[in-house]
Scaffold this active site. Structure first.
Site: not given
Ligand SMILES: NC(=O)c1ccc[n+]([C@@H]2O[C@H](COP(=O)([O-])OP(=O)(O)OC[C@H]3O[C@@H](n4cnc5c(N)ncnc54)[C@H](OP(=O)(O)O)[C@@H]3O)[C@@H](O)[C@H]2O)c1
Length: 231
Positions: A33, A56, A149, A153, A184
């Site tokens: 991460d 990153d 977004y 995706k 979440t």
């Molecule tokens: N939550 C939803 O309802 C939902 C719905 C559909 C799809 N998704 C997808 O599911 C995935 C996980 O979602 P989540 O809710 O668990 O999100 P989250 O808690 O924000 O976790 C995503 C992680 O990815 C890391 N990240 C982002 N950019 C990065 C980079 N350049 N290099 C390394 N790490 C990076 C983030 O770090 P930082 O905190 O530093 O940015 C964060 O720790 C994502 O791809 C999201 O788009 C989520």
């Protein structure tokens, strides 16, 4: 022999659930991460989970160094799960267009870069390798404020299809999960009046990812699978 999985975005809500599902299934897991590791691992996690913060994944050099230390520590990869990503809600009229670049970087570029770096570290066992990308239901149809977004995706889905085609002779399958709204803490904060019980649980998404990474899913590639709970 224990299999090895690398999970990007491994410190986020879904990434943690995916890590726990894989270790409970007997895999050795590396969580990568950008953030520092949020909490000390439990004794069970310490043995089975390698945590690498400050990576990153938009940068190919950083991704290569990270994947190489995962393979050095845990052994050749059997699976890569690209969970890293992010979300912004913004109408085009209110946008200075930087959100479009940010969404591309966070969602498409991280998946492409991590996959590129991981390709050098996959083993050549008989069951092949697995890549699972996290798309989103919005990749199929966007609503208001979701343009940047959803476009990013949708890019993850096209990457999934192209990579599945490129890797089929190497025995590496590439599939995508399309979650609906995940239950979440952030979503509960942003939508306090919603019926949370209709949202998909992180553990339920993790279970589908674990299936795609299993030997039983050897013949599934290039697929995008909606995992939306009761929405
Ligand atoms: N939550 C939803 O309802 C939902 C719905 C559909 C799809 N998704 C997808 O599911 C995935 C996980 O979602 P989540 O809710 O668990 O999100 P989250 O808690 O924000 O976790 C995503 C992680 O990815 C890391 N990240 C982002 N950019 C990065 C980079 N350049 N290099 C390394 N790490 C990076 C983030 O770090 P930082 O905190 O530093 O940015 C964060 O720790 C994502 O791809 C999201 O788009 C989520």
């Amino acid at each position: 022999m224990q299999r090895v999985v690398a999970i990007t975005g491994g410190f986020g809500t879904l990434g943690r659930a995916v890590g726990n599902a894989f270790t409970a299934d007997g895999w050795k897991a590396a969580l990568l991460d950008r953030a520092p590791a949020p909490d000390a691992p439990t004794p069970e996690q310490q043995d089975a989970q390698f945590r690498l913060g400050g990576v990153d994944l938009t940068d190919l050099g950083s991704a290569r160094t990270a994947m190489s230390s995962v393979a050095g520590r845990l052994g050749p990869l059997n699976a890569l799960i690209n969970v890293a990503g992010g979300f912004r809600w913004e109408t085009l009229a209110d946008s200075d267009l930087e959100t479009w670049d940010l969404m591309y970087q966070m969602n498409v570029r991280t998946a492409a870069t991590a996959s590129r770096a991981a390709l050098d570290q996959f083993g050549d066992g008989p069951e092949g390798g697995r890549i699972v990308n996290i798309g989103a239901g919005a990749a199929l149809r966007a609503g208001a404020g979701m343009g940047a977004y959803a476009a990013s995706k949708a890019g993850v889905l096209r990457l999934t299809e192209a990579l599945a085609d490129e890797l089929k002779d190497r025995g590496i399958t590439v599939n995508a999960i399309l979650p609906g709204i995940i239950d979440t803490p952030q979503n509960r904060k942003d939508m306090p009046d919603a019926d949370f019980s209709r949202w998909v649980q992180p553990a339920d998404i993790a279970a589908v990812i674990l299936f795609l990474a299993s030997r039983a899913a050897m013949a599934v590639t290039g697929a995008s699978i909606p995992v939306t709970g009761r929405l």
